[in-house]
Design an enzyme around this catalytic site. Structure first.
Site, short mmCIF file in Angstrom:
data_model
loop_
_atom_site.label_atom_id
_atom_site.label_comp_id
_atom_site.label_asym_id
_atom_site.label_seq_id
_atom_site.Cartn_x
_atom_site.Cartn_y
_atom_site.Cartn_z
CG HIS A 172 -1.96 1.07 1.23
ND1 HIS A 172 -3.29 0.83 1.54
CD2 HIS A 172 -1.89 2.39 0.98
CE1 HIS A 172 -3.97 1.97 1.48
NE2 HIS A 172 -3.14 2.94 1.14
CG ASP B 67 -9.31 11.28 -6.48
OD1 ASP B 67 -10.33 11.49 -5.79
OD2 ASP B 67 -8.28 11.95 -6.39
CD GLU C 67 -8.06 6.78 4.59
OE1 GLU C 67 -8.58 6.86 3.46
OE2 GLU C 67 -6.97 7.29 4.87
C1 6MZ Z 1 -7.08 7.93 0.77
C2 6MZ Z 1 -5.13 8.48 -0.30
C3 6MZ Z 1 -4.42 8.47 0.93
O1 6MZ Z 1 -2.45 8.44 -6.91
O2 6MZ Z 1 -1.54 10.74 -7.22
N1 6MZ Z 1 -4.25 8.79 -1.26
N2 6MZ Z 1 -6.44 8.20 -0.37
N3 6MZ Z 1 -6.48 7.92 1.98
C4 6MZ Z 1 -5.16 8.19 2.11
N4 6MZ Z 1 -4.63 8.20 3.36
C5 6MZ Z 1 -3.87 9.27 3.90
N5 6MZ Z 1 -3.13 8.75 0.67
C6 6MZ Z 1 -3.04 8.94 -0.68
O3 6MZ Z 1 -1.09 9.48 -5.10
C7 6MZ Z 1 -1.76 10.43 -4.29
C8 6MZ Z 1 -3.24 10.10 -4.21
O4 6MZ Z 1 -3.44 8.88 -3.47
C9 6MZ Z 1 -4.62 8.94 -2.69
C10 6MZ Z 1 -5.25 10.31 -2.95
O5 6MZ Z 1 -6.21 10.19 -3.98
C11 6MZ Z 1 -4.05 11.13 -3.42
O6 6MZ Z 1 -4.42 12.22 -4.24
P1 6MZ Z 1 -1.29 9.37 -6.69
O7 6MZ Z 1 0.02 8.80 -7.18
#
Ligand code: 6MZ
Length: 352
Positions: free
Chosen positions: A13, A157, A217
């Protein structure tokens, strides 16, 4: 900590844009500052800030995306993130990212992913196995070198539409031979309704892609129940489960990707002593320690193991077992699982 670095590990993850080095973000921000696109000092303060609520984290992602979303930067960060994980002995990495479309710079979801693949191919510090047929980068000239298996999950997303989600799933199917193994649903958990993505998720599953969902979450018990009923192959977080959903999760034995630092930093869990890792581990529920966003939360997978060890009293044997058990939950094929088991077998001999 040193021991946790040397132990082989499996990362399931990790969000690409959440795993970018601070130094790279600062460099990118300085560049855009010089071009007058952003005010560098404002952005620097946001990047260097340590504690962020879950809400602030998603604002930070919007900023990171401004800095990173062009083809050459996507290639650069992919290379760096894979090299960073390999340098701490992650032997199998499932890296997830949201394919992005930005018409103003001629970026489509496909060209975004091509830039990601370019980054993977440009990794030079380690050999990378990234396809089901074992296609790999190899710059070793016949010498034995460190190797990392990398597979990709394409994220949807929660801000996206049903159509955009479907486009991501179709792209994942087209990229199956390039190491894309599954779909992730992520993004701000208070945004959107997960049923928007059900048609795309169902289609993905019918077509043989694996599914992992960010689940719980926030305490939305109705959504958590519906997600568990969908039976994804894994879920991420599982923080805010009510009693009934907790029982359901345990009886369904769905593996949970646990992100300790992320949960504490975002205050999703108020203190490490009451983190659900302890209960799930005691119940022998399938789980795997992960980083989530190693850049945003200033962590690494070795740090997550070290934290689990100190917070829950895990000894070396238990940590090693935890890392090795993760092999059962990866989305790659049996051949990769066997290779990984062999890597852990060799490492057992060094366990002291
Ligand atoms: C939910 C998360 C996250 O996809 O642009 N992302 N979604 N919960 C979390 N916990 C803190 N952490 C990251 O990576 C960034 C994207 O991953 C998801 C969000 O949509 C964030 O914009 P990428 O590579």
């Amino acid at each position: 900590m040193e021991w946790c670095v040397s132990m082989p590990k499996v990362e399931l993850h990790a969000h690409l844009n959440g795993s970018v080095r601070d130094s790279t973000l600062i460099e990118l921000a300085r560049d855009l500052g010089e071009k007058g696109i952003i005010v560098f000092s404002d952005v620097e303060n946001v990047i260097r800030k340590d504690d962020r609520t879950l809400h602030e984290v998603f604002k930070l992602f919007d900023l990171i995306h401004i800095l990173t979303t062009d083809h050459s930067t996507v290639t650069r960060i992919t290379k760096e993130v894979i090299e960073d994980f390999a340098s701490e002995n992650v032997v199998y990495l499932e890296l997830r990212t949201t394919p992005k479309r930005n018409d103003s710079i001629g970026m489509s979801k496909r060209s975004y992913m091509e830039a990601v693949m370019e980054g993977l191919r440009s990794v030079s510090s380690v050999d990378v196995d990234y396809t089901p047929s074992g296609l790999k980068t190899d710059t070793s000239n016949g010498t034995t070198r460190k190797k990392i298996y990398v597979r990709f999950l394409l994220s949807i997303d929660r801000r996206e539409s049903t159509e955009a989600a479907m486009e991501t799933v179709k792209l994942a199917l087209e990229m199956k031979d390039l190491g894309v193994v599954g779909i992730d649903l992520s993004g701000n958990p208070i945004v959107g309704n997960w049923t928007t993505f059900l048609p795309a998720l169902k289609f993905a599953r019918e077509q043989g892609l694996y599914i992992t969902l960010h689940c719980g979450e926030v305490p939305n018990q109705e959504e958590i129940k519906a997600m568990l009923d969908f039976s994804p192959q894994r879920i991420g977080h599982a923080c805010c489960f009510g009693e009934e959903n907790w029982r359901k999760l345990k009886s369904l034995k769905i593996p949970v990707e646990i992100c300790l630092t992320s949960n504490i930093r975002t205050e999703t869990i108020s203190s490490i002593d009451i983190h659900h890792f302890a209960d799930l581990h005691k119940a022998k529920h399938p789980l795997v320690l992960c980083t989530d966003d190693s850049g945003v939360f200033s962590t690494s997978l070795s740090r997550e193991y070290t934290l689990a060890s100190s917070a829950f009293g895990l000894g070396k044997t238990e940590m090693f077992q935890l890392a090795e058990n993760a092999i059962d939950f990866i989305f790659a094929d049996e051949g990769v699982k066997e290779d990984l088991r062999a890597i852990f077998e060799v490492a057992t001999e060094r366990l002291d």
